[in-house]
Write a protein that holds these residues in place. Structure first.
Motif, PDB file in Angstrom:
ATOM      1  N   TRP A  14      -9.174   7.453   0.831  1.00 48.28           N
ATOM      2  CA  TRP A  14      -7.983   6.756   0.357  1.00 48.28           C
ATOM      3  C   TRP A  14      -7.825   6.896  -1.158  1.00 48.28           C
ATOM      4  N   CYS A  15      -6.592   6.768  -1.642  1.00 48.19           N
ATOM      5  CA  CYS A  15      -6.335   6.820  -3.084  1.00 48.19           C
ATOM      6  C   CYS A  15      -7.078   5.654  -3.755  1.00 48.19           C
ATOM      7  N   CYS A  18      -6.148   1.722  -3.301  1.00 49.08           N
ATOM      8  CA  CYS A  18      -5.411   1.482  -2.049  1.00 49.08           C
ATOM      9  C   CYS A  18      -5.874   0.161  -1.415  1.00 49.08           C
ATOM     10  N   ASN A  20      -6.280  -0.546   1.550  1.00 51.50           N
ATOM     11  CA  ASN A  20      -7.152  -0.367   2.714  1.00 51.50           C
ATOM     12  C   ASN A  20      -8.625  -0.659   2.396  1.00 51.50           C
ATOM     13  N   CYS A  49      -2.643   6.191   7.092  1.00 52.19           N
ATOM     14  CA  CYS A  49      -3.811   6.071   6.195  1.00 52.19           C
ATOM     15  C   CYS A  49      -4.776   5.020   6.730  1.00 52.19           C
ATOM     16  N   ASN A 119       1.796  -2.111   4.240  1.00 54.04           N
ATOM     17  CA  ASN A 119       2.062  -1.690   2.852  1.00 54.04           C
ATOM     18  C   ASN A 119       3.550  -1.400   2.652  1.00 54.04           C
ATOM     19  N   GLY A 123       2.682   5.540   4.508  1.00 58.49           N
ATOM     20  CA  GLY A 123       1.775   6.064   3.490  1.00 58.49           C
ATOM     21  C   GLY A 123       1.415   7.523   3.734  1.00 58.49           C
ATOM     22  N   CYS A 198       0.484   0.105  -1.283  1.00 57.20           N
ATOM     23  CA  CYS A 198       0.208   1.539  -1.251  1.00 57.20           C
ATOM     24  C   CYS A 198       0.405   1.963  -2.701  1.00 57.20           C
ATOM     25  N   VAL A 199      -0.689   2.069  -3.449  1.00 56.17           N
ATOM     26  CA  VAL A 199      -0.559   2.254  -4.898  1.00 56.17           C
ATOM     27  C   VAL A 199       0.145   3.557  -5.261  1.00 56.17           C
ATOM     28  N   THR A 200       0.140   4.513  -4.338  1.00 62.94           N
ATOM     29  CA  THR A 200       0.728   5.822  -4.644  1.00 62.94           C
ATOM     30  C   THR A 200       2.231   5.873  -4.361  1.00 62.94           C
ATOM     31  N   PHE A 201       2.664   5.268  -3.242  1.00 63.02           N
ATOM     32  CA  PHE A 201       4.080   5.424  -2.870  1.00 63.02           C
ATOM     33  C   PHE A 201       4.907   4.141  -2.949  1.00 63.02           C
TER      34      PHE A 201
HETATM   35  S1  SF4 Z   1      -1.022   7.017   0.276  1.00 63.16           S
HETATM   36 FE1  SF4 Z   1      -0.931   4.802   0.002  1.00 63.16          FE
HETATM   37  S2  SF4 Z   1      -1.733   3.934   1.916  1.00 63.16           S
HETATM   38 FE2  SF4 Z   1      -2.346   6.084   1.831  1.00 63.16          FE
HETATM   39  S3  SF4 Z   1      -4.393   6.078   0.907  1.00 63.16           S
HETATM   40 FE3  SF4 Z   1      -2.916   6.395  -0.754  1.00 63.16          FE
HETATM   41  S4  SF4 Z   1      -2.493   4.334  -1.523  1.00 63.16           S
HETATM   42 FE4  SF4 Z   1      -3.443   4.100   0.482  1.00 63.16          FE
END
Ligand code: SF4
Ligand code: TPP
Length: 280
Positions: A14-15, A18, A20, A49, A119, A123, A198-201
């Protein structure tokens, strides 16, 4: 029991940051504190994810197709009610493609726990809108802003007859661990919605930090109307147990077919001696 018993030693992909991670830690600790043996536990995950949970928890695991964790978990529990069955789903998994299963699992009151990693975005597929994405939010699939009002999963679970309804937040891992323990101990369908960024999206950390608060002792979790009122709050986001009542489970109603349950029946080899005799 030491929580490391539940560690598969695989490094999560995972990022960093995240939500999770907190759910994974909370789940492992909850299982260890309940002294459940890994062989007594089944983790069922969908695609997303969050689906990696089945790789990182050392227990029986079934990584199934997108949206179908609840039918799988239901079948496993009916086949062997001695198992502790925990289903994981993303908000895409549970509230979009797999939504049809949620009200039925709730009304049947099958004795499993569902943890929804909400989230508010797809993801794994890199950031498309889901049924819980807030209105107006720009995602890859809604570049001009999400035109739809989001679904309220807690109201849906309550209206469908879930006997345990709770919400946690990945930023409150200890609190979440206690909710997961209560959900597992609850006899019946336990629905736990987890707010997690979801820290990325779709990084909602700041939003959740501002809005989340813990339900205090003045709330009576057996009061359905009070649970409905709490679940309707939008300006602030209560976390804790909204509703909890005892009701017979699906397994109780299936008692006639459960003694012994299918997975515990001793297979009886058919007597083929007469058939074999014919070919001598
Ligand atoms: S994309 Fe979002 S949900 Fe998936 S691992 Fe990265 S932060 Fe977590
Ligand atoms: C039947 C099917 N439809 C679509 C997909 C593509 N798909 C994979 S993961 C996913 C959504 C993931 O979002 P969510 O369930 O919220 O989980 P997250 O990745 O956010 O944890 C989709 C649409 C798929 N794998 N299978």
């Amino acid at each position: 029991m030491d929580e490391r018993v539940y560690d598969t030693k695989k490094r999560p992909v995972w990022c960093p940051g995240c939500g999770n991670f907190a759910v994974l830690t909370a789940l492992r600790r909850a299982l260890a504190e309940l002294d459940l043996k890994p062989e007594e536990v089944v983790i069922v995950t969908g695609i997303g994810c969050h689906g990696r949970m089945s790789d990182y928890v050392r227990a029986n695991a079934f990584h199934t197709i997108h949206g179908r964790t609840l039918p799988l978990a239901t079948g496993i529990k009916l086949a062997n009610p001695n198992l502790t069955v925990i289903a994981h789903a993303g908000d895409g998994d549970a509230y979009a493609i797999g939504l049809g299963h949620l009200p039925h699992a709730a009304r049947r009151n099958i004795d499993i726990t569902l943890i929804v990693h909400d989230n508010m975005i797809f993801g794994l597929t890199t950031g498309q809108v889901t049924p819980t994405t807030p209105q107006g939010v720009k995602t890859k699939s809604t570049p001009f802003g999400n035109p739809e009002r989001p679904l309220n999963p807690l109201l849906l679970a309550l209206a469908s007859g879930a006997t345990f309804v709770a919400r946690g937040f990945s930023g409150e891992a200890d609190h979440l661990k206690e909710l997961i323990k209560q959900g597992i101990l609850h006899r019946g369908f336990a629905f736990i919605e987890v707010l997690q960024p979801c820290v990325t999206f779709f990084n909602t950390y700041q939003l959740f930090r501002e809005k989340v608060y813990k339900i205090d002792g003045s709330h009576d979790p057996t009061d359905f109307e009070a649970a409905l009122r709490l679940a309707q709050q939008e300006d602030r986001l209560p976390i804790g147990v909204f509703y909890r009542v005892e009701r017979p489970t699906l397994e109780d109603y299936f008692a006639y077919a459960m003694s012994p349950p299918p997975a515990l029946r001793k297979p009886q080899a058919p007597d083929l001696s007469k058939t074999i005799e014919r070919f001598r």
